[in-house]
Design a protein around this motif. Structure first.
Motif, PDB file in Angstrom:
ATOM      1  N   UNK A  51      -2.560   1.185  -1.258  1.00  0.00           N
ATOM      2  CA  UNK A  51      -2.420  -0.244  -1.476  1.00  0.00           C
ATOM      3  C   UNK A  51      -2.600  -0.539  -2.965  1.00  0.00           C
ATOM      4  N   UNK A  52      -1.534  -1.039  -3.609  1.00  0.00           N
ATOM      5  CA  UNK A  52      -1.541  -1.276  -5.046  1.00  0.00           C
ATOM      6  C   UNK A  52      -1.330  -2.762  -5.345  1.00  0.00           C
ATOM      7  N   UNK A  53      -2.027  -3.275  -6.373  1.00  0.00           N
ATOM      8  CA  UNK A  53      -1.912  -4.690  -6.695  1.00  0.00           C
ATOM      9  C   UNK A  53      -0.594  -5.008  -7.406  1.00  0.00           C
ATOM     10  N   UNK A  54      -0.094  -6.203  -7.171  1.00  0.00           N
ATOM     11  CA  UNK A  54       1.098  -6.677  -7.870  1.00  0.00           C
ATOM     12  C   UNK A  54       1.133  -8.192  -7.847  1.00  0.00           C
ATOM     13  N   UNK A  89      -1.256 -13.303  -6.209  1.00  0.00           N
ATOM     14  CA  UNK A  89      -1.518 -11.863  -6.125  1.00  0.00           C
ATOM     15  C   UNK A  89      -1.089 -11.331  -4.752  1.00  0.00           C
ATOM     16  N   UNK A  90      -0.521 -10.142  -4.785  1.00  0.00           N
ATOM     17  CA  UNK A  90      -0.082  -9.457  -3.571  1.00  0.00           C
ATOM     18  C   UNK A  90      -0.530  -8.007  -3.653  1.00  0.00           C
ATOM     19  N   UNK A  91      -0.469  -7.330  -2.516  1.00  0.00           N
ATOM     20  CA  UNK A  91      -0.631  -5.885  -2.470  1.00  0.00           C
ATOM     21  C   UNK A  91       0.667  -5.306  -1.928  1.00  0.00           C
ATOM     22  N   UNK A  92       1.132  -4.265  -2.576  1.00  0.00           N
ATOM     23  CA  UNK A  92       2.263  -3.518  -2.063  1.00  0.00           C
ATOM     24  C   UNK A  92       1.666  -2.302  -1.368  1.00  0.00           C
ATOM     25  N   UNK A  93       1.943  -2.162  -0.090  1.00  0.00           N
ATOM     26  CA  UNK A  93       1.321  -1.119   0.725  1.00  0.00           C
ATOM     27  C   UNK A  93       2.377  -0.089   1.123  1.00  0.00           C
TER      28      UNK A  93
END
Length: 148
Positions: A51-54, A89-93
């Motif tokens: 899970x990475x922030x974007x 803010x989102x997370x790309x999973x």
């Protein structure tokens, strides 16, 4: 009354067929941006998430190249909102499954799609081991991989 029942059944079948019913294996491990450069041992068929922030709306997204990693297969990718606001803010999973024995460096990059230069990268090292393996794989950057 019978017509209403058949109409209800028809609508139910159409609705059920229109939704994505693909199931994914249960995730056994989860990693975040803080796990960057970590070395992890997994078994074939283990499933894990990164899970990475974007931030939405700026054109940047994390990307993975499947051809670079035959030991791992990307089986699902999704976005999850942290703050559901414009530009929030989102997370790309990313959900991966270990497929074959070997040692690989998983590399995810983030950039604007219309530019060639990378803005940031995320790396993790995965040792996919089989209980039947006789010797440990070698990696030029890491030397011999030791099981703990």
């Amino acid at each position: 009354m019978l017509r209403i029942f058949f109409l209800y059944m028809l609508v139910t079948v159409v609705i059920n067929l229109s939704f994505d019913h693909q199931t994914y294996p249960q995730v056994s491990l989860a990693f975040t941006y803080a796990d960057q450069h970590r070395e992890v041992e997994v078994a074939p068929l283990d499933t894990f998430q990164i899970m990475l922030p974007m931030q939405m709306g700026n054109g940047r997204q994390w990307m993975f190249s499947a051809s670079d990693h035959p030991e791992l297969k990307l089986i699902h990718q999704e976005m999850k909102d942290v703050k559901p606001l414009p530009g929030g803010k989102y997370h790309q999973i990313f959900t991966f499954q270990a497929r074959q024995s070997g040692f690989t460096m998983l590399r995810l990059t983030i950039k604007k799609p219309w530019k060639d230069n990378l803005e940031e990268e995320f790396k993790m090292f995965f040792n996919v081991t089989s209980p039947y393996a006789q010797e440990l794989p070698q990696h030029p950057e890491m030397g011999e991989v030791a099981l703990e």
